[in-house]
Design a protein around this motif. Sequence first.
Motif, PDB file in Angstrom:
ATOM      1  N   GLU A  45      40.899  20.586  44.442  1.00  0.00           N
ATOM      2  CA  GLU A  45      40.252  19.607  43.566  1.00  0.00           C
ATOM      3  C   GLU A  45      40.881  19.618  42.175  1.00  0.00           C
ATOM      4  O   GLU A  45      41.125  18.562  41.586  1.00  0.00           O
ATOM      5  N   ILE A  46      41.173  20.805  41.651  1.00  0.00           N
ATOM      6  CA  ILE A  46      41.809  20.918  40.340  1.00  0.00           C
ATOM      7  C   ILE A  46      43.190  20.270  40.368  1.00  0.00           C
ATOM      8  O   ILE A  46      43.574  19.557  39.434  1.00  0.00           O
ATOM      9  N   SER A  47      43.931  20.478  41.440  1.00  0.00           N
ATOM     10  CA  SER A  47      45.261  19.874  41.574  1.00  0.00           C
ATOM     11  C   SER A  47      45.168  18.350  41.565  1.00  0.00           C
ATOM     12  O   SER A  47      45.964  17.675  40.908  1.00  0.00           O
ATOM     13  N   GLN A  48      44.193  17.808  42.268  1.00  0.00           N
ATOM     14  CA  GLN A  48      44.015  16.354  42.296  1.00  0.00           C
ATOM     15  C   GLN A  48      43.630  15.823  40.919  1.00  0.00           C
ATOM     16  O   GLN A  48      44.118  14.776  40.488  1.00  0.00           O
ATOM     17  N   LEU A  49      42.765  16.554  40.219  1.00  0.00           N
ATOM     18  CA  LEU A  49      42.365  16.133  38.877  1.00  0.00           C
ATOM     19  C   LEU A  49      43.539  16.175  37.907  1.00  0.00           C
ATOM     20  O   LEU A  49      43.691  15.286  37.062  1.00  0.00           O
ATOM     21  N   GLU A  50      44.377  17.220  38.015  1.00  0.00           N
ATOM     22  CA  GLU A  50      45.564  17.313  37.167  1.00  0.00           C
ATOM     23  C   GLU A  50      46.488  16.129  37.402  1.00  0.00           C
ATOM     24  O   GLU A  50      47.024  15.546  36.454  1.00  0.00           O
ATOM     25  N   THR A  51      46.675  15.751  38.654  1.00  0.00           N
ATOM     26  CA  THR A  51      47.544  14.627  38.986  1.00  0.00           C
ATOM     27  C   THR A  51      46.984  13.329  38.395  1.00  0.00           C
ATOM     28  O   THR A  51      47.726  12.546  37.778  1.00  0.00           O
ATOM     29  N   ARG A  52      45.695  13.110  38.570  1.00  0.00           N
ATOM     30  CA  ARG A  52      45.080  11.895  38.037  1.00  0.00           C
ATOM     31  C   ARG A  52      45.172  11.847  36.515  1.00  0.00           C
ATOM     32  O   ARG A  52      45.436  10.800  35.921  1.00  0.00           O
ATOM     33  N   LEU A  53      44.957  12.993  35.875  1.00  0.00           N
ATOM     34  CA  LEU A  53      45.030  13.049  34.423  1.00  0.00           C
ATOM     35  C   LEU A  53      46.448  12.772  33.937  1.00  0.00           C
ATOM     36  O   LEU A  53      46.653  12.040  32.962  1.00  0.00           O
ATOM     37  N   THR A  54      47.436  13.335  34.614  1.00  0.00           N
ATOM     38  CA  THR A  54      48.832  13.112  34.248  1.00  0.00           C
ATOM     39  C   THR A  54      49.193  11.627  34.358  1.00  0.00           C
ATOM     40  O   THR A  54      49.843  11.069  33.465  1.00  0.00           O
ATOM     41  N   VAL A  55      48.747  10.987  35.423  1.00  0.00           N
ATOM     42  CA  VAL A  55      49.027   9.563  35.609  1.00  0.00           C
ATOM     43  C   VAL A  55      48.349   8.743  34.515  1.00  0.00           C
ATOM     44  O   VAL A  55      48.962   7.821  33.939  1.00  0.00           O
ATOM     45  N   ARG A  56      47.125   9.067  34.188  1.00  0.00           N
ATOM     46  CA  ARG A  56      46.410   8.309  33.145  1.00  0.00           C
ATOM     47  C   ARG A  56      47.070   8.480  31.784  1.00  0.00           C
ATOM     48  O   ARG A  56      47.235   7.511  31.041  1.00  0.00           O
ATOM     49  N   ILE A  57      47.428   9.703  31.448  1.00  0.00           N
ATOM     50  CA  ILE A  57      48.071   9.946  30.155  1.00  0.00           C
ATOM     51  C   ILE A  57      49.417   9.241  30.105  1.00  0.00           C
ATOM     52  O   ILE A  57      49.778   8.634  29.085  1.00  0.00           O
TER      53      ILE A  57
END
Length: 79
Positions: A45-57
């Motif tokens: 879940e943390i890995s998925q959140l990191e990916t989503r955050l990176t894409v948004r930023i």
Amino acid sequence: MQLGIALYNALRSADVSDEKAMDVVNALESEMNQHLATKHDLKQEISQLETRLTVRIGGMIAGSVGVLSIVMAVLKVFG
């Protein structure tokens, strides 16, 4: 699972039948497997959140660069 063994032993020492003690332990393990998150679940879940955050930023940075480019072009034309 040590918790299951401890629970089984506690039930047996309280004169609960072998069959009923095993039913309780199995029910507990089933509930825990369905409703508790494991370390692997949390890491995923943390890995998925990191990916989503990176894409948004990245999207926000790209958008900001685009807006700044437009502002600079407008300033060149009218400045």
